[in-house]
Design a protein around this motif. Structure first.
Motif, PDB file in Angstrom:
ATOM      1  N   ASN A  30       6.910  16.742  67.535  1.00  0.00           N
ATOM      2  CA  ASN A  30       6.385  17.974  67.053  1.00  0.00           C
ATOM      3  C   ASN A  30       7.579  18.883  67.184  1.00  0.00           C
ATOM      4  O   ASN A  30       7.513  20.147  67.342  1.00  0.00           O
ATOM      5  N   SER A  31       8.522  18.529  66.927  1.00  0.00           N
ATOM      6  CA  SER A  31       9.893  19.303  66.608  1.00  0.00           C
ATOM      7  C   SER A  31      10.790  18.486  65.540  1.00  0.00           C
ATOM      8  O   SER A  31      10.609  17.396  65.697  1.00  0.00           O
ATOM      9  N   ILE A  32      11.705  19.306  64.886  1.00  0.00           N
ATOM     10  CA  ILE A  32      12.596  18.547  63.963  1.00  0.00           C
ATOM     11  C   ILE A  32      14.081  18.912  64.773  1.00  0.00           C
ATOM     12  O   ILE A  32      14.552  19.998  64.662  1.00  0.00           O
ATOM     13  N   ASP A  33      14.806  17.724  64.873  1.00  0.00           N
ATOM     14  CA  ASP A  33      16.124  17.915  65.367  1.00  0.00           C
ATOM     15  C   ASP A  33      17.213  17.865  64.246  1.00  0.00           C
ATOM     16  O   ASP A  33      16.560  17.816  63.142  1.00  0.00           O
ATOM     17  N   LYS A  34      18.173  17.970  64.401  1.00  0.00           N
ATOM     18  CA  LYS A  34      19.382  18.145  63.578  1.00  0.00           C
ATOM     19  C   LYS A  34      19.325  16.830  62.567  1.00  0.00           C
ATOM     20  O   LYS A  34      19.569  17.175  61.269  1.00  0.00           O
ATOM     21  N   LYS A  35      19.231  15.661  62.994  1.00  0.00           N
ATOM     22  CA  LYS A  35      19.368  14.502  62.050  1.00  0.00           C
ATOM     23  C   LYS A  35      18.074  14.523  61.365  1.00  0.00           C
ATOM     24  O   LYS A  35      18.214  14.131  60.126  1.00  0.00           O
ATOM     25  N   GLU A  36      16.937  14.848  61.672  1.00  0.00           N
ATOM     26  CA  GLU A  36      15.707  15.038  61.040  1.00  0.00           C
ATOM     27  C   GLU A  36      16.056  16.139  60.037  1.00  0.00           C
ATOM     28  O   GLU A  36      15.375  16.073  58.826  1.00  0.00           O
ATOM     29  N   LEU A  37      16.468  17.265  60.420  1.00  0.00           N
ATOM     30  CA  LEU A  37      16.625  18.297  59.316  1.00  0.00           C
ATOM     31  C   LEU A  37      17.639  17.648  58.176  1.00  0.00           C
ATOM     32  O   LEU A  37      17.139  18.168  57.053  1.00  0.00           O
TER      33      LEU A  37
END
Length: 91
Positions: A30-37
Motif C-alpha cells: 500500500n505504498s510506492i517506493d522509489k523503485k516502483e515509482l
C-alpha cells in the motif's frame, strides 16, 4: 478511457488512480517506493512518447510527491501525480 472523462468525475478519478497505484505497488504494501515509482515513470514515458527518466528525475519526482517525507508514496500522494499526467494528456 478518455482522460477528460476520468478527470470530470472525482469518484471515477479515485477509482482510476487506485487501479494505477495498485498496478505499480509491486510488493502490495500500500505504498510506492522509489523503485516502483521508477517503473511507473518509465511506463508513462513510453506510453506518452517522452524521454525515459534518469535517476535524478526519479529522485526529484519522489521528493516532490512525497509530502510526508516517508520515502514512499501513499495513494493520496500518488493521486497528484496521476492527476498531473491526465491533465497533460488533455492539453
Amino acid at each position: 478511457m478518455d482522460p477528460k472523462q476520468i478527470l470530470k468525475d472525482e469518484a471515477t478519478f479515485k477509482k482510476f488512480a487506485k487501479t494505477v497505484f495498485d498496478s505499480f505497488d509491486i510488493n502490495g504494501n500500500n505504498s510506492i517506493d522509489k523503485k516502483e515509482l521508477q517503473v511507473a515513470l518509465v511506463k508513462f514515458a513510453k506510453e506518452s512518447g517522452t524521454a525515459i527518466p534518469d535517476e535524478s528525475i526519479v529522485t526529484e519526482t519522489m521528493k516532490e510527491l512525497d509530502k510526508n517525507s516517508s520515502n514512499t508514496l501513499t495513494i493520496d500522494e500518488f493521486e497528484s501525480f496521476v492527476r498531473g499526467v491526465l491533465i497533460q494528456m488533455t492539453s
